[in-house]
Design a protein around this motif. Structure first.
Motif, short mmCIF file in Angstrom:
data_model
loop_
_atom_site.label_atom_id
_atom_site.label_comp_id
_atom_site.label_asym_id
_atom_site.label_seq_id
_atom_site.Cartn_x
_atom_site.Cartn_y
_atom_site.Cartn_z
N TYR A 258 1.24 -1.57 -0.27
CA TYR A 258 -0.27 -0.48 -0.03
C TYR A 258 0.77 1.75 -0.31
O TYR A 258 0.01 2.51 0.11
CB TYR A 258 -0.75 -0.02 0.77
N SER A 259 2.30 1.03 0.13
CA SER A 259 2.83 2.15 0.37
C SER A 259 4.47 2.29 -0.29
O SER A 259 5.02 0.83 -0.97
CB SER A 259 3.24 3.03 0.90
N ASP A 260 4.97 3.21 -0.93
CA ASP A 260 6.22 3.25 -1.50
C ASP A 260 7.59 3.04 -0.85
O ASP A 260 8.54 3.96 -1.26
CB ASP A 260 6.70 4.12 -2.70
N ASN A 261 7.26 3.38 1.20
CA ASN A 261 8.64 3.96 1.78
C ASN A 261 10.23 2.64 1.41
O ASN A 261 9.80 1.45 1.29
CB ASN A 261 7.63 3.00 2.83
N GLY A 262 10.96 3.51 1.62
CA GLY A 262 12.16 3.02 1.30
C GLY A 262 12.29 2.70 -0.15
O GLY A 262 13.40 1.69 -0.41
N GLY A 263 11.60 3.06 -1.24
CA GLY A 263 11.95 2.87 -2.28
C GLY A 263 10.90 2.62 -3.53
O GLY A 263 9.63 1.72 -3.48
N SER A 264 10.69 3.68 -4.62
CA SER A 264 9.69 2.61 -6.40
C SER A 264 10.17 2.18 -7.08
O SER A 264 8.83 1.69 -6.87
CB SER A 264 9.41 4.37 -6.52
N GLN A 265 10.85 1.01 -6.47
CA GLN A 265 11.25 -0.50 -7.75
C GLN A 265 11.16 -1.41 -6.73
O GLN A 265 12.17 -1.33 -5.79
CB GLN A 265 12.24 -0.11 -8.27
N VAL A 266 10.61 -2.22 -6.89
CA VAL A 266 10.52 -3.31 -6.26
C VAL A 266 11.51 -4.65 -7.32
O VAL A 266 10.45 -5.20 -8.02
CB VAL A 266 9.09 -3.62 -5.18
#
Length: 348
Positions: A258-266
């Motif tokens: 639900y969020s991109d904390n720590g980076g927007s790519q996984v």
């Protein structure tokens, strides 16, 4: 505006930018139309999407409306009702959700007019602080907890019986709501934290087990607590956690991001998730389908009535209060990732 027209205070912005674009104005008190209600707002809640919407992609960009009042969530008292509204009454205490999504008027003002469906009765024993802290965090948490292929699409006592939920970063507003809703629904709740202070908060919220991800082997610790794996991961930082959470999934589990904390790519380890038939689900509450959203509102309301949700230090979610004319500081606090819930007190 005539001198005799009644006016009320509102915080607005007319261009994107930092907190300084927010300022207080006086505007005519609006009149509700068909299917709408007017709420005398007592407390406005601030979420990360509020400051992100205000900031925009770059400073100074044009807005969808000439001026916008920020903040999606709030609580107050209905003081006027438009035609065709049923089930609500003047004088009724309500909590507000998604006030400003694709609309120009959020809750950072003394009076807000919005569709009646976006106001939910608030029991007398539930504070306005709690009401203003529900909305986006609680509805997001509900979605994360109800999208498993094998679980229920509703939350109620017993709905998650036998289910193990891992809440990543449980000290945040969504994490806090997920812990309490999962406990109410009968799940076993594990959460990860980065400090002793945050452990105290998630335990106050009701987490059964706590893992310190900076000092413990997170995967090994979670596996020890849940030998059969985790059924639902409520994920705030997939970019940082995706490698180890893949090793703790139960068969047919779901990772709800639900969020991109720590980076927007996984990056996802395909084989590990393939073996467990893991579902990877992204969640943005604003675009969830209307039927699921209505179920979420109803279930969160039921949890409030049951006394399952709480805020404040003793409830695991510290409150940070600001006056209406300090809405800029409130937005800055959320933008700086203050731990807890930021609330704005609205003068009556």
């Amino acid at each position: 505006m005539n001198a005799a027209d009644p006016v009320a205070q509102a915080v607005i912005y007319t261009r994107t930018g930092g907190p300084s674009v927010l300022h207080v104005v006086e505007r005519p008190i609006p009149t509700p139309g068909a299917g709408e209600v007017r709420v005398s707002v007592r407390v406005s809640g601030v979420n990360p999407t509020d400051w992100k919407s205000r900031q925009g992609a770059a400073p100074g960009l044009p807005l969808a409306f000439p001026e916008i009042v920020p903040n999606q969530d709030g609580a107050g008292i209905i003081d006027a009702i438009g035609s065709g509204v049923e089930g609500l009454a003047v004088g009724q205490r309500v909590w507000i959700w998604e006030a400003a999504w694709q609309r120009a008027n959020g809750t950072a003002q003394q009076f807000v007019v919005l569709p009646a469906s976006h106001t939910v009765p608030l029991p007398d024993e539930a504070s306005f602080d709690l009401g203003a802290s529900l909305g986006i965090p609680a509805l997001t948490a509900h979605r994360c907890l109800t999208i498993s292929a094998l679980g229920s699409n509703r939350l109620a006592p017993g709905a998650l019986g036998g289910v193990t939920v891992l809440v990543a970063g449980g000290a945040g507003a969504v994490g806090h709501a997920a812990i309490q809703l999962a406990r109410w629904a009968g799940a076993t709740v594990i959460t990860t934290v980065s400090s002793a202070a945050k452990e105290a908060l998630v335990r106050a919220a009701g987490a059964h087990h706590v893992v310190h991800y900076r000092t413990q082997d997170a995967a090994a610790s979670v596996r020890a607590l849940a030998p059969n794996g985790v059924d639902i991961v409520v994920e705030v930082a997939a970019a940082e956690n995706s490698e180890w959470t893949a090793n703790v999934m139960a068969p047919n589990g779901v990772v709800a991001i639900y969020s991109d904390n720590g980076g927007s790519q996984v990056t996802l380890p395909i084989r590990a998730h393939m073996v467990t038939n893991t579902r990877i689900q992204f969640v943005l509450v604003y675009t969830v389908d209307p039927v699921s959203k209505a179920r979420a509102v109803a279930d969160v309301s039921a949890a409030v009535t049951d006394g399952a949700l709480s805020v404040g230090e003793s409830g695991g979610l510290p409150l940070h209060r600001f006056a209406l004319d300090r809405t800029d500081a409130a937005h800055a606090a959320v933008q700086a990732a203050v731990i807890g819930k930021v609330l704005i007190d609205i003068p009556g």
